[in-house]
Design a protein around this motif. Structure first.
Motif: not given
Length: 87
Positions: A4-14, A21-25, A56-59, A70-77
């Protein structure tokens, strides 16, 4: 859980690498990710105003982009809400 973590990281990078830039959305990358990958978890995900407000609430550093933490906050919520852990 590792997969599951692998999928989240992969999707973020995609999604984050679509503008170079694969570092930020960027705002548009975040909108596409939420609309495509989280339509049942984010109410009114197709509404740009909703995704803009959510971003804006995550940034936390107010740079107009979301890094992975910052994105991970959304996933946790969303996971907490889905699991019935938050009120």
């Amino acid at each position: 859980m590792e997969s599951a973590i692998g999928v989240l990281v992969s999707q973020f990078k995609t999604y984050s690498s679509s503008d170079g830039s694969s570092e930020t959305l960027s705002r548009e990358e975040f909108r596409r990710l939420v609309t495509s990958e989280l339509p049942n978890f984010v109410k009114n995900a197709g509404d740009p105003a909703v995704t803009d407000q959510l971003m804006s609430s995550l940034d936390k550093n107010n740079d107009g982009e979301l890094n992975f933490l910052e994105f991970w906050q959304l996933i946790g919520h969303l996971a907490s809400k889905h699991g019935g852990f938050s009120q």
